[in-house]
Design a protein around this motif. Sequence first.
Motif, PDB file in Angstrom:
ATOM      1  N   SER A 221      28.925  44.680  32.088  1.00 38.36           N
ATOM      2  CA  SER A 221      30.091  45.193  33.060  1.00 38.36           C
ATOM      3  C   SER A 221      30.083  44.150  33.989  1.00 38.36           C
ATOM      4  CB  SER A 221      29.913  46.390  33.796  1.00 38.36           C
ATOM      5  OG  SER A 221      28.806  46.610  34.385  1.00 38.36           O
ATOM      6  N   SER A 222      28.989  43.330  34.466  1.00 39.50           N
ATOM      7  CA  SER A 222      29.012  42.519  35.379  1.00 39.50           C
ATOM      8  C   SER A 222      29.532  41.098  35.056  1.00 39.50           C
ATOM      9  CB  SER A 222      27.311  42.070  36.000  1.00 39.50           C
ATOM     10  OG  SER A 222      27.537  41.042  36.873  1.00 39.50           O
ATOM     11  N   ASP A 223      29.327  40.716  33.788  1.00 40.30           N
ATOM     12  CA  ASP A 223      29.939  39.635  33.042  1.00 40.30           C
ATOM     13  C   ASP A 223      31.477  39.934  33.089  1.00 40.30           C
ATOM     14  OD1 ASP A 223      27.597  38.350  32.747  1.00 40.30           O
ATOM     15  OD2 ASP A 223      27.388  39.122  30.766  1.00 40.30           O
ATOM     16  N   VAL A 224      31.977  40.822  32.492  1.00 42.30           N
ATOM     17  CA  VAL A 224      33.383  41.477  32.184  1.00 42.30           C
ATOM     18  C   VAL A 224      33.848  41.273  33.597  1.00 42.30           C
ATOM     19  CG1 VAL A 224      34.960  43.035  31.791  1.00 42.30           C
ATOM     20  CG2 VAL A 224      33.019  42.620  30.073  1.00 42.30           C
ATOM     21  N   ILE A 225      33.678  41.941  34.676  1.00 44.50           N
ATOM     22  CA  ILE A 225      34.304  41.938  36.132  1.00 44.50           C
ATOM     23  C   ILE A 225      34.120  40.545  36.525  1.00 44.50           C
ATOM     24  CG2 ILE A 225      34.575  43.053  38.345  1.00 44.50           C
ATOM     25  CD1 ILE A 225      35.036  44.714  35.580  1.00 44.50           C
ATOM     26  N   ALA A 226      33.302  39.803  36.493  1.00 38.19           N
ATOM     27  CA  ALA A 226      33.198  38.370  37.039  1.00 38.19           C
ATOM     28  C   ALA A 226      34.257  37.581  36.479  1.00 38.19           C
ATOM     29  CB  ALA A 226      31.873  37.716  36.572  1.00 38.19           C
ATOM     30  N   ALA A 227      34.685  37.792  35.107  1.00 33.17           N
ATOM     31  CA  ALA A 227      35.783  37.024  34.454  1.00 33.17           C
ATOM     32  C   ALA A 227      36.884  37.705  34.881  1.00 33.17           C
ATOM     33  CB  ALA A 227      35.485  37.089  32.831  1.00 33.17           C
ATOM     34  N   LEU A 228      37.044  38.760  34.987  1.00 29.88           N
ATOM     35  CA  LEU A 228      38.367  39.492  35.378  1.00 29.88           C
ATOM     36  C   LEU A 228      38.648  39.256  37.005  1.00 29.88           C
ATOM     37  CD1 LEU A 228      40.720  41.428  34.965  1.00 29.88           C
ATOM     38  CD2 LEU A 228      39.072  43.258  35.794  1.00 29.88           C
ATOM     39  N   ASN A 229      37.650  39.054  37.812  1.00 23.12           N
ATOM     40  CA  ASN A 229      38.023  38.566  39.144  1.00 23.12           C
ATOM     41  C   ASN A 229      38.396  37.013  39.227  1.00 23.12           C
ATOM     42  OD1 ASN A 229      37.463  41.050  40.457  1.00 23.12           O
ATOM     43  ND2 ASN A 229      35.399  40.523  40.559  1.00 23.12           N
TER      44      ASN A 229
ATOM     45  N   TYR B 177      44.757  41.314  44.855  1.00 25.76           N
ATOM     46  CA  TYR B 177      43.564  40.512  44.403  1.00 25.76           C
ATOM     47  C   TYR B 177      42.185  41.409  44.398  1.00 25.76           C
ATOM     48  CZ  TYR B 177      46.440  36.726  46.000  1.00 25.76           C
ATOM     49  OH  TYR B 177      47.793  35.930  46.186  1.00 25.76           O
ATOM     50  N   SER B 178      42.533  42.442  43.676  1.00 24.64           N
ATOM     51  CA  SER B 178      41.326  43.407  43.575  1.00 24.64           C
ATOM     52  C   SER B 178      41.449  43.954  42.035  1.00 24.64           C
ATOM     53  CB  SER B 178      41.304  44.587  44.292  1.00 24.64           C
ATOM     54  OG  SER B 178      40.778  45.752  43.838  1.00 24.64           O
ATOM     55  N   ALA B 179      40.309  43.907  41.566  1.00 20.35           N
ATOM     56  CA  ALA B 179      40.247  44.402  40.028  1.00 20.35           C
ATOM     57  C   ALA B 179      40.402  46.102  39.938  1.00 20.35           C
ATOM     58  CB  ALA B 179      38.830  44.042  39.220  1.00 20.35           C
TER      59      ALA B 179
ATOM     60  N   TYR C 270      49.134  45.156  48.092  1.00 19.89           N
ATOM     61  CA  TYR C 270      48.884  45.727  49.629  1.00 19.89           C
ATOM     62  C   TYR C 270      47.613  44.914  49.769  1.00 19.89           C
ATOM     63  CZ  TYR C 270      47.590  48.094  53.743  1.00 19.89           C
ATOM     64  OH  TYR C 270      47.055  48.457  54.958  1.00 19.89           O
ATOM     65  N   ARG C 271      47.837  44.402  51.222  1.00 22.13           N
ATOM     66  CA  ARG C 271      46.427  43.493  51.614  1.00 22.13           C
ATOM     67  C   ARG C 271      45.964  44.427  52.974  1.00 22.13           C
ATOM     68  NH1 ARG C 271      47.206  37.500  52.356  1.00 22.13           N
ATOM     69  NH2 ARG C 271      49.150  37.957  53.592  1.00 22.13           N
ATOM     70  N   TYR C 272      44.764  44.603  52.815  1.00 19.97           N
ATOM     71  CA  TYR C 272      44.042  45.685  54.114  1.00 19.97           C
ATOM     72  C   TYR C 272      44.802  45.309  55.249  1.00 19.97           C
ATOM     73  CZ  TYR C 272      40.554  48.204  56.321  1.00 19.97           C
ATOM     74  OH  TYR C 272      39.908  49.112  57.341  1.00 19.97           O
ATOM     75  N   ASN C 273      44.902  46.117  56.155  1.00 19.60           N
ATOM     76  CA  ASN C 273      45.564  46.145  57.615  1.00 19.60           C
ATOM     77  C   ASN C 273      46.912  45.623  57.535  1.00 19.60           C
ATOM     78  OD1 ASN C 273      43.301  47.108  58.898  1.00 19.60           O
ATOM     79  ND2 ASN C 273      42.275  45.039  59.104  1.00 19.60           N
ATOM     80  N   ASP C 274      47.673  45.448  56.629  1.00 15.68           N
ATOM     81  CA  ASP C 274      48.967  44.982  56.659  1.00 15.68           C
ATOM     82  C   ASP C 274      49.761  46.320  57.024  1.00 15.68           C
ATOM     83  OD1 ASP C 274      48.532  42.345  56.335  1.00 15.68           O
ATOM     84  OD2 ASP C 274      49.427  42.187  54.287  1.00 15.68           O
ATOM     85  N   PRO C 275      50.967  46.158  57.411  1.00 16.56           N
ATOM     86  CA  PRO C 275      51.792  47.349  57.434  1.00 16.56           C
ATOM     87  C   PRO C 275      52.097  47.941  56.067  1.00 16.56           C
ATOM     88  CG  PRO C 275      52.701  45.298  58.644  1.00 16.56           C
ATOM     89  CD  PRO C 275      51.645  44.897  57.829  1.00 16.56           C
ATOM     90  N   MET C 276      52.197  49.364  56.249  1.00 20.74           N
ATOM     91  CA  MET C 276      52.680  50.046  54.847  1.00 20.74           C
ATOM     92  C   MET C 276      53.914  49.589  54.210  1.00 20.74           C
ATOM     93  SD  MET C 276      51.912  53.097  53.616  1.00 20.74           S
ATOM     94  CE  MET C 276      52.740  54.615  52.465  1.00 20.74           C
ATOM     95  N   PRO C 277      53.919  49.108  53.049  1.00 13.57           N
ATOM     96  CA  PRO C 277      55.200  48.589  52.492  1.00 13.57           C
ATOM     97  C   PRO C 277      56.491  49.568  52.259  1.00 13.57           C
ATOM     98  CG  PRO C 277      53.448  48.473  50.987  1.00 13.57           C
ATOM     99  CD  PRO C 277      52.837  49.101  52.025  1.00 13.57           C
TER     100      PRO C 277
END
Length: 292
Positions: A142-150, A12-14, A36-43
């Motif tokens: 860039s702000s518009d592009v990343i808003a849509a991407l997220n 869930y990160s661009a 990977y989600r932060y603080n999860d175990p290593m895959p």
Amino acid sequence: MHKQQVIIYPEYSADGLGSAWAAWEFFGDGAYYRPYRYNDPMPDFESGAEVFVLGCGISLGILFEAAINAERIVVIESQSHYEEKYLDQVSAQLVPHNLTFIIDSSRSACVMAWEFFNHAKTPLLLEMIQDHNQGRFSIETSSDVIAALNNRLPMDLMEFGGISLGELRSEGKALNEQTRRIAARLMKARHAVCLGDVVGMAINAPPAFANDLGLMLSMERGSFGMTYHFNGERNAWLCSLRSNGSVNVGLLAERFGGGGNERAAGFSVEGGASALSFLGYANLVRIDRSES
């Protein structure tokens, strides 16, 4: 026997998706891609695999342990505190021989990953992700592009590779206009907050408003702006910090176990859904409504 390659990237990160796509452009379907989600175990990965950890913020201890079973691990990180910790470990000769770090807090993981895996000009979309993540906003739209991407996340790597910048610009412009209108109303609920010995302004707001509200708050106070919200799935308060350059919020976030760069950073506080668990976090976070 063909070596296994494993790509680990933030979910869930661009920036995370861009990093994974940079690897996919090199390996294609020949590698395994593990969000990977932060603080999860290593895959998990097979013994003897090549593992590439792209901007995940995984602790050194976990990486050292994982290196025992890997042929090699390459870690690409943009959080500055990793460099200090890594150099401390190098001086103590504690870093496994098969663990390599590429750290640069002035760039995003997706751009570093592209340059590591591919010998070609960095795609504009990745440069826009970096421009936004670093809080520079020096690339027009860039702000518009990343808003849509997220807004489109999650998406698969094939979809990311074929995405239209023109569509993102148009979609993101409308999203940002709406976000700015709502952010202006949310500003009425702002209050002072003290992180360590630095006083800034904060608002309880969804993560979609982290950039707009954070920057508005930082400019009003002349220090930093913080948005925070409770995530029930993680049972934690998620805090995003923004700065107009007067305060290094990356260093602030490190005090609370987080990280980032000078202008954009974040950290999490585990605890119950009650606001008191957040406000009383080890007496390190103090909110004073009398200053708002």
